[in-house]
Design an enzyme around this catalytic site. Structure first.
Site, mmCIF file in Angstrom:
data_model
loop_
_atom_site.group_PDB
_atom_site.id
_atom_site.type_symbol
_atom_site.label_atom_id
_atom_site.label_comp_id
_atom_site.label_asym_id
_atom_site.label_seq_id
_atom_site.Cartn_x
_atom_site.Cartn_y
_atom_site.Cartn_z
ATOM 1 C CG HIS A 130 3.331 3.561 -2.796
ATOM 2 N ND1 HIS A 130 3.274 4.909 -2.514
ATOM 3 C CD2 HIS A 130 3.507 2.937 -1.588
ATOM 4 C CE1 HIS A 130 3.410 5.101 -1.217
ATOM 5 N NE2 HIS A 130 3.550 3.919 -0.631
ATOM 6 C CD GLU A 131 3.933 -0.777 -0.771
ATOM 7 O OE1 GLU A 131 4.970 -0.727 -0.072
ATOM 8 O OE2 GLU A 131 2.880 -0.211 -0.440
ATOM 9 C CG HIS A 134 7.959 2.804 0.335
ATOM 10 N ND1 HIS A 134 8.274 4.000 0.940
ATOM 11 C CD2 HIS A 134 6.605 2.695 0.396
ATOM 12 C CE1 HIS A 134 7.161 4.596 1.342
ATOM 13 N NE2 HIS A 134 6.142 3.835 1.017
ATOM 14 C CD GLU A 202 3.694 6.005 2.970
ATOM 15 O OE1 GLU A 202 3.271 5.723 1.824
ATOM 16 O OE2 GLU A 202 4.201 5.166 3.722
#
EC number: 3.4.24.-
Length: 318
Positions: A130-131, A134, A202
């Site tokens: 997930h990071e 980003h 998100e």
């Protein structure tokens, strides 16, 4: 689009500084504020990631002192086609993580010791994916600069109070009332800057993160555990630096519960449901599972962050 958003945030910050400078010192104060704002914007672009990492006293780790965790990030970055980011660990019992950096070539991911203690390797892979999403989406530039600027905006009210609160200040065109208005507006503006970062990023990072790690349920399970941990375990550094809350995978502040206009994150249950739907749909992901993540592989320990000279409690990877 992120570059345009960042430019708008920088312009807003500059205008707000000039407005407060005008309240305090008229046109002269406005020009001084412009110079200060320009310097802050330049500094924030190049150094805001270091400031955020320093605020959480994060320590860089490598494959020597955290081989399993480092290998997970390395293989995920390879799956995503990204340069290897710097990997940090910060000492906090609350499970959480964030990414920072102005571009993929100058990026970093950070996880708490609580995250490694509470989550399985597969769940950690979901979080780190997930990071990395980003970073790949270039959200980190906007997120990091926003954290720095929002913190600065929240200080403007105090700045106006101490330097413009004199009722007899002839340079203040709006007088004491103007200063009081600035004290009220500045913290509100700080919140609005954070709200300017769309919460849809998100969902996008969740989806791309599931593709990077190869299994949406890894991230879904991790989100549930992190949300429960964040609700019961305080993050003292985050409470002291609330402007950074939107950078985390789950809001680290106490009292954040509702998926509404004033929330920095979407509702966790909604995010989990979206990931579960992704898994149930049988949608083919673009990459396979991370080779470094295997339930039979165990890390020797949670790395020591170096804070206080004490070894953190051993987690489930031990």
């Amino acid at each position: 689009m992120n570059l345009v958003r960042t430019a708008m945030l920088l312009a807003f910050m500059t205008a707000l500084f000039m407005f407060v400078g005008f309240l305090i010192g008229g046109r002269g104060g406005m020009m001084i504020a412009f110079l200060i704002a320009a310097g802050m914007n330049f500094f924030s672009y190049w150094n805001s990631d270091r400031m955020v990492l320093a605020a959480y006293r994060a320590h860089e780790i490598d494959e020597r002192n955290a081989p399993e965790f480092f290998a997970i990030v390395r293989d995920l970055a390879r799956n995503a086609g990204l340069p290897m980011p710097k990997v940090y660990l910060y000492d906090s019992p609350q499970p959480n993580a964030f990414a920072t950096g102005r571009n993929p070539e100058n990026a970093a991911v950070a996880a708490s010791t609580g995250l490694l203690q509470a989550l399985s390797p597969e769940e950690v892979a979901g979080v780190m994916a997930h990071e990395l999403a980003h970073i790949q989406n270039r959200d980190t530039l906007t997120m990091t600069i926003t954290a720095t600027l929002a913190g600065a905006i929240s200080m403007l009210g105090n700045f106006a109070f101490f330097f413009g609160g004199n009722r007899d200040n002839n340079n203040n065109p709006l007088g004491f009332v103007g200063v009081l208005v600035a004290m009220i507006v500045a913290p509100l503006a700080a919140m609005l800057v954070q709200m300017a970062i769309s919460r849809t990023r998100e969902y996008s990072a969740d989806r791309r993160g599931a593709e990077i790690c190869g299994n949406p349920l890894w991230l879904a399970s991790a989100l549930g555990k992190i949300a429960r941990g964040a609700a019961h375990v305080p993050n003292e550094d985050a409470e002291r630096n609330p402007a950074t809350a939107h950078m985390f995978i789950i809001n680290p502040l106490s009292g954040e519960r509702m998926d509404n206009l004033f929330s920095t994150h979407p509702d966790t249950e909604n995010r989990i449901a979206a990931l579960q739907e992704m898994a149930q749909s049988g949608m083919n992901v673009s990459t396979g599972p991370v080779r470094a993540v295997n339930p039979t592989r165990k890390s020797r320990s949670v790395p020591n962050t170096g804070r206080g000279g004490s070894q953190p409690p051993r987690g489930p990877w031990s």
